[in-house]
Design a protein around this motif. Structure first.
Motif, PDB file in Angstrom:
ATOM      1  N   SER A 129       0.566  -0.953  -0.046  1.00 29.56           N
ATOM      2  CA  SER A 129       0.203   0.049   0.399  1.00 29.56           C
ATOM      3  C   SER A 129       0.559   0.951  -0.380  1.00 29.56           C
ATOM      4  O   SER A 129       1.695   0.739   0.554  1.00 29.56           O
ATOM      5  N   GLU A 130      -0.281   2.687  -0.299  1.00 30.19           N
ATOM      6  CA  GLU A 130       1.303   3.550  -0.802  1.00 30.19           C
ATOM      7  C   GLU A 130       0.684   4.092   0.260  1.00 30.19           C
ATOM      8  O   GLU A 130      -0.599   4.381  -0.085  1.00 30.19           O
ATOM      9  N   LEU A 131       0.466   4.724   0.870  1.00 28.39           N
ATOM     10  CA  LEU A 131       0.620   5.547   2.547  1.00 28.39           C
ATOM     11  C   LEU A 131      -0.259   6.723   2.101  1.00 28.39           C
ATOM     12  O   LEU A 131       1.186   7.450   1.188  1.00 28.39           O
ATOM     13  N   GLU A 132      -1.039   7.216   1.881  1.00 33.11           N
ATOM     14  CA  GLU A 132      -1.304   8.739   2.174  1.00 33.11           C
ATOM     15  C   GLU A 132      -0.478  10.111   2.502  1.00 33.11           C
ATOM     16  O   GLU A 132       0.329  10.043   3.232  1.00 33.11           O
ATOM     17  N   HIS A 133       0.108  10.232   1.152  1.00 29.45           N
ATOM     18  CA  HIS A 133       0.892  11.703   1.622  1.00 29.45           C
ATOM     19  C   HIS A 133      -0.794  13.068   1.706  1.00 29.45           C
ATOM     20  O   HIS A 133      -1.304  12.565   1.448  1.00 29.45           O
ATOM     21  N   ILE A 134       0.688  14.349   1.929  1.00 26.05           N
ATOM     22  CA  ILE A 134      -0.063  15.503   1.908  1.00 26.05           C
ATOM     23  C   ILE A 134      -0.368  16.171   1.122  1.00 26.05           C
ATOM     24  O   ILE A 134       0.812  16.136  -0.231  1.00 26.05           O
ATOM     25  N   PRO A 135      -1.802  16.880  -0.203  1.00 25.09           N
ATOM     26  CA  PRO A 135      -1.702  17.425  -0.948  1.00 25.09           C
ATOM     27  C   PRO A 135      -0.565  18.680  -1.542  1.00 25.09           C
ATOM     28  O   PRO A 135      -0.688  19.415  -0.354  1.00 25.09           O
ATOM     29  N   ASP A 136      -0.409  18.846  -2.177  1.00 25.07           N
ATOM     30  CA  ASP A 136       0.731  20.344  -2.217  1.00 25.07           C
ATOM     31  C   ASP A 136       1.863  20.027  -1.350  1.00 25.07           C
ATOM     32  O   ASP A 136       1.660  21.398  -1.411  1.00 25.07           O
ATOM     33  N   ALA A 137       2.161  18.991  -0.748  1.00 20.42           N
ATOM     34  CA  ALA A 137       3.556  18.621  -0.010  1.00 20.42           C
ATOM     35  C   ALA A 137       4.387  17.692  -0.482  1.00 20.42           C
ATOM     36  O   ALA A 137       3.955  16.953  -1.367  1.00 20.42           O
ATOM     37  N   VAL A 138       5.857  17.813  -1.266  1.00 23.69           N
ATOM     38  CA  VAL A 138       6.388  17.182  -1.038  1.00 23.69           C
ATOM     39  C   VAL A 138       7.401  16.162  -0.311  1.00 23.69           C
ATOM     40  O   VAL A 138       7.242  17.300   1.121  1.00 23.69           O
ATOM     41  N   LEU A 139       7.650  15.118   0.001  1.00 26.87           N
ATOM     42  CA  LEU A 139       8.124  14.379   0.865  1.00 26.87           C
ATOM     43  C   LEU A 139       9.774  14.617   0.828  1.00 26.87           C
ATOM     44  O   LEU A 139      10.256  15.135   0.350  1.00 26.87           O
ATOM     45  N   CYS A 140      10.232  15.412   2.417  1.00 24.58           N
ATOM     46  CA  CYS A 140      11.433  15.495   2.456  1.00 24.58           C
ATOM     47  C   CYS A 140      12.201  14.457   3.343  1.00 24.58           C
ATOM     48  O   CYS A 140      13.504  14.267   3.396  1.00 24.58           O
ATOM     49  N   ASP A 141      11.765  13.741   4.488  1.00 25.04           N
ATOM     50  CA  ASP A 141      12.446  12.540   5.197  1.00 25.04           C
ATOM     51  C   ASP A 141      11.297  11.985   6.047  1.00 25.04           C
ATOM     52  O   ASP A 141      10.179  12.259   5.557  1.00 25.04           O
ATOM     53  N   VAL A 142      11.542  10.546   6.141  1.00 27.94           N
ATOM     54  CA  VAL A 142      10.797   8.752   6.481  1.00 27.94           C
ATOM     55  C   VAL A 142      11.794   8.503   7.048  1.00 27.94           C
ATOM     56  O   VAL A 142      13.437   7.862   7.650  1.00 27.94           O
ATOM     57  N   HIS A 143      11.708   8.150   7.925  1.00 29.28           N
ATOM     58  CA  HIS A 143      11.977   7.080   9.257  1.00 29.28           C
ATOM     59  C   HIS A 143      11.223   6.046   9.725  1.00 29.28           C
ATOM     60  O   HIS A 143       9.720   6.384   9.689  1.00 29.28           O
ATOM     61  N   SER A 144      12.007   4.791  10.124  1.00 30.96           N
ATOM     62  CA  SER A 144      10.304   3.495  10.258  1.00 30.96           C
ATOM     63  C   SER A 144      11.632   2.910  11.912  1.00 30.96           C
ATOM     64  O   SER A 144      12.519   3.012  11.738  1.00 30.96           O
ATOM     65  N   HIS A 145      10.265   2.689  12.867  1.00 27.12           N
ATOM     66  CA  HIS A 145      10.889   1.665  13.880  1.00 27.12           C
ATOM     67  C   HIS A 145       9.519   0.564  14.334  1.00 27.12           C
ATOM     68  O   HIS A 145       8.317   0.615  14.215  1.00 27.12           O
ATOM     69  N   HIS A 475       2.317  15.665 -10.107  1.00 26.79           N
ATOM     70  CA  HIS A 475       2.384  16.351  -8.626  1.00 26.79           C
ATOM     71  C   HIS A 475       2.764  14.962  -8.238  1.00 26.79           C
ATOM     72  O   HIS A 475       3.310  15.091  -7.044  1.00 26.79           O
ATOM     73  N   ARG A 476       2.144  14.040  -8.553  1.00 28.78           N
ATOM     74  CA  ARG A 476       2.274  12.807  -7.642  1.00 28.78           C
ATOM     75  C   ARG A 476       3.772  12.310  -8.242  1.00 28.78           C
ATOM     76  O   ARG A 476       5.280  11.663  -7.724  1.00 28.78           O
ATOM     77  N   ARG A 477       5.045  12.396  -9.644  1.00 26.52           N
ATOM     78  CA  ARG A 477       6.254  12.414  -9.506  1.00 26.52           C
ATOM     79  C   ARG A 477       7.001  13.041  -9.441  1.00 26.52           C
ATOM     80  O   ARG A 477       8.236  12.726  -8.924  1.00 26.52           O
ATOM     81  N   HIS A 478       6.670  14.089  -8.160  1.00 25.94           N
ATOM     82  CA  HIS A 478       7.419  14.965  -8.030  1.00 25.94           C
ATOM     83  C   HIS A 478       7.624  15.236  -6.052  1.00 25.94           C
ATOM     84  O   HIS A 478       8.435  14.754  -5.817  1.00 25.94           O
ATOM     85  N   ARG A 479       6.569  14.221  -5.077  1.00 26.12           N
ATOM     86  CA  ARG A 479       6.188  14.925  -4.396  1.00 26.12           C
ATOM     87  C   ARG A 479       6.773  13.699  -3.810  1.00 26.12           C
ATOM     88  O   ARG A 479       6.771  13.534  -2.195  1.00 26.12           O
ATOM     89  N   GLY A 480       7.397  12.124  -3.935  1.00 27.84           N
ATOM     90  CA  GLY A 480       7.899  11.713  -3.480  1.00 27.84           C
ATOM     91  C   GLY A 480       6.977  10.229  -2.808  1.00 27.84           C
ATOM     92  O   GLY A 480       5.548  10.066  -3.129  1.00 27.84           O
ATOM     93  N   LEU A 481       7.389   9.435  -2.525  1.00 30.54           N
ATOM     94  CA  LEU A 481       6.621   7.797  -2.750  1.00 30.54           C
ATOM     95  C   LEU A 481       6.948   7.253  -1.147  1.00 30.54           C
ATOM     96  O   LEU A 481       7.684   6.523  -0.960  1.00 30.54           O
ATOM     97  N   ILE A 482       5.767   6.669  -0.404  1.00 29.96           N
ATOM     98  CA  ILE A 482       6.036   5.221   1.505  1.00 29.96           C
ATOM     99  C   ILE A 482       5.182   4.540   0.427  1.00 29.96           C
ATOM    100  O   ILE A 482       3.855   4.511   0.548  1.00 29.96           O
ATOM    101  N   ARG A 483       5.974   3.065   0.476  1.00 37.15           N
ATOM    102  CA  ARG A 483       5.219   2.064   0.294  1.00 37.15           C
ATOM    103  C   ARG A 483       5.261   0.951   1.114  1.00 37.15           C
ATOM    104  O   ARG A 483       6.973   0.989   2.220  1.00 37.15           O
ATOM    105  N   ALA A 484       4.372   0.452   2.244  1.00 40.60           N
ATOM    106  CA  ALA A 484       4.360  -0.951   3.091  1.00 40.60           C
ATOM    107  C   ALA A 484       3.985  -2.201   2.491  1.00 40.60           C
ATOM    108  O   ALA A 484       3.015  -2.339   1.909  1.00 40.60           O
ATOM    109  N   TYR A 485       4.832  -3.258   2.810  1.00 41.37           N
ATOM    110  CA  TYR A 485       4.253  -4.015   1.986  1.00 41.37           C
ATOM    111  C   TYR A 485       4.641  -5.249   3.361  1.00 41.37           C
ATOM    112  O   TYR A 485       5.325  -4.764   4.333  1.00 41.37           O
ATOM    113  N   GLU A 486       3.216  -5.635   3.136  1.00 39.51           N
ATOM    114  CA  GLU A 486       2.975  -7.051   4.020  1.00 39.51           C
ATOM    115  C   GLU A 486       3.533  -8.269   3.924  1.00 39.51           C
ATOM    116  O   GLU A 486       2.307  -9.063   2.675  1.00 39.51           O
TER     117      GLU A 486
END
Length: 524
Positions: A129-145, A475-486
């Motif tokens: 699943s692609e985690l929901e993005h914020i409209p009109d914003a670009v992804l800057c950094d991601v971390h997980s634990h 916009h989708r091509r520029h904003r970045g993407l987070i995916r979660a696989y299960e």
């Protein structure tokens, strides 16, 4: 042994056997077994001594011993032995022996689940699943634990998801000032998360710290005079380290719960890389790389120990409980190639000098690698496994067309991400690529467990033109993407993830992976 002695031995063995027959798995340990002595060929041994002997056997050897006799079968199926096997192989590490009545059955179930997960990984079965993005914003950094993901955006928003349950009570982490309008904060520079805290650093030098157990508003706000260049969060406790200008600050809560400066250090150069050393006990320890300098920073006495100096600049960094590994630039192929240096944190001296390649190392993963192994990525697009015992390269894979930007390994696979946006999964025992996924932006974050995988493609360019904002596709091509696989189940329903984890747009962002698919198709 004469005939009388043999007859006496057989008679005693039959008496002991008649008293020892029981059904396995009826109690946490010995249960109804009241025998005190166990026949071992021509001698009698106490039951506890027999258990101590059998504890050195693996699961296959225990199975063979259980076929020798009924008495040996009772010993080979003792709960202590199978509980110990579960602990040795990492199954249910937090359980006690009294939690289950049949540890042999639990062990078999864990082995079957492990085999199913490995098969799903190899065949790419499960859901993404692609985690929901914020409209009109670009992804800057991601971390997980441990399956919890945090992301920061150019709008100043900070978002959190719990991919273990596909639900979270506070998907947005608010700033301290309730009067701030959404999207009016400075860009987020860095985000970090552990089991209890979430941290975000902003372009204007502010730092927000949230306690995930208490709510979505920060419990502490700290301000630097300049931009924060590096951020680190301890995975064991509540300690945050920041680097701004020529200062490194460690923050931690007091016994009363009030956040305070635990230690402050001054370094002669700007810090590019900062990591917290795990399992240091009461006093936190950090490692900071500033150009061609490497410092060990101890909060106990505010001591600054110089580990590495006056060499090529540092290009990547990672730490474990007792070692630090970092890549250094080469001086040209004629003089000396790029290397990875491994230092002992306790002795403060160099242990190994690994590699000697033309291009620079871009990432190194020491903390998540199996014992005596380490994985690294290089600008030449190759992923290398280093043997820390011999100092040699155990395996080198041509994984990416451009440089490797993120990498992680376990006891049988490697997941790597490249600058070109490709995520590749390898079985390094057979030197075989299992599958790959392309997303268009550099892969800046990879984190996986036995059943899940989280990847983040973060664009280098965080400023979009006004014309791009008017087009959703652009916009989708520029904003970045987070995916979660299960991979925990063979088939996962498309409707199972909650809407909070889906894109709010019309395009469905969940796919079902199957072996016959070379690339996931949209579920229409």
């Amino acid at each position: 042994m004469d005939d009388c002695s043999l007859d006496e031995f057989r008679r005693r063995w039959q008496e002991e056997l008649a008293q020892s027959i029981r059904k396995p798995c009826t109690s946490p340990r010995r249960g109804g077994n009241e025998m005190n002595d166990v026949p071992f060929f021509d001698i009698q041994l106490p039951y506890e001594l027999a258990i101590n002997i059998f504890q050195y056997l693996n699961r296959k050897e225990l199975g063979r011993c259980a076929q020798v006799s009924k008495t040996w079968k009772v010993i080979a199926e003792d709960e202590v032995l199978w509980y110990r096997l579960c602990q040795q192989e990492g199954h249910l590490p937090d359980s006690s022996i009294s939690d289950y009545s049949c540890w042999k059955l639990i062990f078999q179930e864990c082995r079957a689940k492990e085999h199913m997960l490995r098969t799903n990984w190899k065949n790419r079965k499960g859901a993404v699943s692609e985690l929901e993005h914020i409209p009109d914003a670009v992804l800057c950094d991601v971390h997980s634990h441990d399956g919890v993901v945090i992301a920061g955006y150019t709008s100043g928003d900070v978002r959190v998801w719990d991919t273990r349950t596909w639900d979270y009570v506070a998907p947005f982490l608010e700033s301290e000032d309730e009067e701030d309008e959404p999207g009016m904060q400075p860009n987020v520079s860095f985000v970090r998360i552990n089991s209890s805290l979430a941290v975000a650093a902003y372009e204007d030098g502010f730092l927000n710290i949230w306690d995930l157990r208490t709510g979505k508003y920060p419990v502490h706000r700290f301000e630097h005079d300049a931009r924060i260049q590096a951020l680190a969060l301890s995975q064991d406790d509540a300690t945050v380290a920041t680097a701004s200008a020529f200062d490194v600050v460690m923050l931690s809560p007091s016994e009363e719960g009030y956040w305070q400066i635990a230690a402050e250090f001054e370094v002669p150069k700007l810090v590019q890389y900062l990591e917290m050393v795990p399992q240091t006990g009461r006093y936190p320890v950090a490692v900071a790389a500033a150009g061609d300098l490497m410092y060990l920073l101890k909060a106990e006495d505010s001591a600054r120990t110089l580990l590495y100096a006056h060499g090529p600049p540092v290009t990547c960094l990672d730490v474990s409980a007792n070692q630090v590994a970092f890549g250094v630039q080469g001086l040209g192929w004629v003089y000396e190639g790029s290397k990875i240096l491994v230092y002992s944190l306790e002795a403060g001296r160099r242990l190994l000098k690994l590699g000697n390649v033309l291009r620079d190392f871009t990432c190194v993963n020491l903390s998540d690698s199996p014992p005596n192994l380490m994985v690294s990525g290089n600008m030449d697009g190759r992923v290398r496994i280093h043997d820390l015992r011999s100092g040699n390269i155990a395996l080198s894979l041509s994984a990416h067309q451009l440089g490797v930007s993120a990498v992680q390994m376990d006891d049988w696979k490697i997941v790597s991400g490249g600058e070109e946006g490709l995520v590749s999964v390898w079985d390094y025992r057979t030197n075989q690529k299992l599958w790959e996924v392309y997303s268009g932006h550099p892969v800046q974050h990879i984190s996986f467990s036995s059943h899940s995988l989280i990847t983040a493609n973060v664009p280098y360019q965080t400023v979009m033109r006004k014309a791009d904002l008017d087009s959703f596709t652009t916009h989708r091509r520029h904003r970045g993407l987070i995916r979660a696989y299960e991979f925990a189940v063979d088939q996962l329903a498309f409707q199972s993830p909650l809407p909070v984890c889906h894109s709010s747009c019309d395009a469905m962002a969940t796919h079902y992976y199957d072996l016959a698919l070379a690339f996931p198709y949209n579920h229409v």
